[in-house]
Design an enzyme around this catalytic site. Structure first.
Site, PDB file in Angstrom:
ATOM      1  N   ASP A   1      40.451  43.821  70.357  1.00 51.44           N
ATOM      2  CA  ASP A   1      40.830  43.033  69.184  1.00 51.44           C
ATOM      3  C   ASP A   1      39.775  41.965  68.928  1.00 51.44           C
ATOM      4  OD1 ASP A   1      43.127  44.496  68.942  1.00 51.44           O
ATOM      5  OD2 ASP A   1      44.423  43.028  69.929  1.00 51.44           O
TER       6      ASP A   1
ATOM      7  N   LYS B   1      42.473  43.310  63.900  1.00 49.09           N
ATOM      8  CA  LYS B   1      42.973  43.052  62.556  1.00 49.09           C
ATOM      9  C   LYS B   1      42.908  41.559  62.275  1.00 49.09           C
ATOM     10  CE  LYS B   1      46.274  46.876  62.988  1.00 49.09           C
ATOM     11  NZ  LYS B   1      45.936  47.216  64.367  1.00 49.09           N
TER      12      LYS B   1
END
Length: 474
Positions: A250, A272
């Protein structure tokens, strides 16, 4: 990186040592395989002994630039500053590597502190900045590394070609050696002076690996990277990361943690941002499965803990349905780690008897949460990703009975050196979140009032604490 750490084979190569004292003798001890010439009007007793034992030439004259001819490396160990400068200038002119003892400005290379478990060599350097720290690290590592490490390396070297012939695939070959070294059985046998048994174990492992070479199966490990500070990564997490072929991470994961991976491991960001999903969750699940089906050791690296607002459960469902082997390495979730680094205890006998974790992404819907329960003044409310819907959160809590003057903390860059903590009250939540960076963690409750008294992460002694932690960890 100020210096390139390299290991040079000096066997039979011409090296010049200028100086005839004890310091020169110590340096010569590290150059035994080289063809050494000493330049000095006189030699100390130790060097005279070395001269007899080793094939060393001695020129009993003062240094002359012509003596640099055909030399690849120079060690200067005199206390004559002008002479040292003269030698350095001449060496630089001819692009010859030079080390002037205790004078970094007259060096094109420096010696590290060395841990010798031949053929395993470890060099430690602070680039001349902190020699005492380097000495301490060396002492710690000397105690940590078994004396038999060199014998283990020699055993592996003796088997290297045979393993290469039987296991052609480079990935499978690397995995074979990882199993041997991580398992520790061979290492233990060598420590006990039982090389014949160690060879039998290696032979059995190789034969077994050859039989199963067509069963190239991958697996996935879900790893929690913690809230940010690299020191909060678990030991198990570190071990798994260092064995990974591919790391899917991430964007919130600290880049320093990624640096702990093998250099040949593929590192792919699949994170994200708020309002910007580079890849859908469904496609990500498929991608993870595809990588594992090719036989890779895949690490799915998530900030915090993978099972707390990390969609780890969704990913493991897809992995399990595909019949892929998997495991989970928990991490310190942001709610716990960031609060601790902010001097905010989430529970306290006087202020809060419970703590609730929620995500702030979907707090606009009135029926999404039980606001009556969340508005309990005797509990701490920790909200992940609550910055966008701060107004809705504030309004719903106050409407359902939470005191508008309840202390609130909005924390961004939690556990990093540039951690930012904004303190106020619930009625001020909108203003506080506007001043905070993305992503931000919200802590709501009377325990926030303790921040000013026990905020340890901002103390002046922090750097001392960090250095001590590094040394003690080793």
């Amino acid at each position: 990186m100020e210096y390139l750490p390299i290991f040079i084979d000096l066997k039979n190569r011409p090296v010049l040592v200028v100086g005839g004292g004890a310091v020169a003798a110590r340096k010569i001890h590290m150059l035994q395989r080289a063809t050494i010439t000493i330049v000095a009007p006189a030699l100390c007793t130790e060097l005279k002994k070395v001269l007899i034992k080793q094939n060393i030439s001695w020129i009993s004259k003062n240094f002359q630039p012509i003596m640099l001819n055909k030399v690849i490396l120079v060690i200067v160990a005199t206390n004559d500053s002008k002479l040292n400068t003269f030698i350095y200038q001449n060496a630089e002119k001819h692009n010859i590597l030079i080390n002037t003892v205790d004078d970094k400005n007259k060096c094109s290379f420096i010696f590290p502190a060395i841990i010798d478990r031949n053929p395993v060599l470890i060099g430690i350097s602070s680039c001349g900045k902190a020699p005492i720290l380097v000495r301490i690290l060396r002492e710690k590592l000397e105690l940590l590394l078994p004396k038999s490490l060199g014998f283990v390396a020699k055993l592996a070297g003796a088997w290297r070609n045979k393993v290469k012939q039987h296991i052609v695939d480079t990935v499978l070959r690397r995995q074979f050696w990882e199993k041997i070294f991580y398992n520790g059985h061979v290492v233990t046998l060598m420590e006990k002076g039982r090389p014949k048994e160690a060879n039998k174990v290696l032979n059995y492992a190789l034969n077994n690996s050859v039989k199963n070479k067509n069963n190239k199966t991958g697996h996935v490990t879900l790893v929690g990277a913690g809230p940010g500070d690299i020191g909060l990564l678990t030991i198990r997490g570190l071990q798994v990361i260092q064995q990974a072929d591919i790391i899917l991470y991430d964007y919130l994961v600290n880049s320093d943690i990624l640096d702990l991976a093998r250099r040949d491991a593929d590192k792919i960001c699949v994170g994200k941002h708020v309002g910007n999903h580079s890849i859908s969750q469904k496609k990500l699940n498929q991608f993870i499965v595809q990588l594992a089906q090719k036989g890779n050791k895949v690490v799915r690296l998530k900030g915090g803990d993978p099972f707390i607002f990390g969609r780890g459960g969704e990913e493991l469902q897809a992995i399990s349905e595909a019949g892929i082997a998997f495991q989970v390495v928990p991490g310190i979730t942001a709610g716990i780690g960031v609060a601790a680094y902010s001097g905010i205890p989430l529970t306290h006998r006087k202020y809060a008897h419970s703590v609730v974790f929620i995500t702030g992404h979907n707090t606009n819907g009135d029926n999404q949460f039980n606001w009556n329960s969340l508005s309990n003044n005797q509990q701490t409310l920790v909200i992940y990703m609550g910055k966008i819907n701060a107004i809705s959160i504030r309004n719903n809590l106050i409407i359902h009975g939470r005191n508008m003057h309840t202390p609130v903390a909005v924390i961004s860059r939690g556990t990093y050196q540039d951690q930012k903590i904004l303190i106020g009250t619930l009625i001020e939540l909108e203003k506080l979140t506007q001043m905070a960076d993305h992503p931000a963690l919200l802590v709501i409750g009377d325990v926030v009032s303790l921040h000013s008294k026990i905020n340890w992460f901002g103390q002046k002694a922090l750097h001392y604490y960090l250095i001590n932690s590094i040394i003690n960890l080793i």
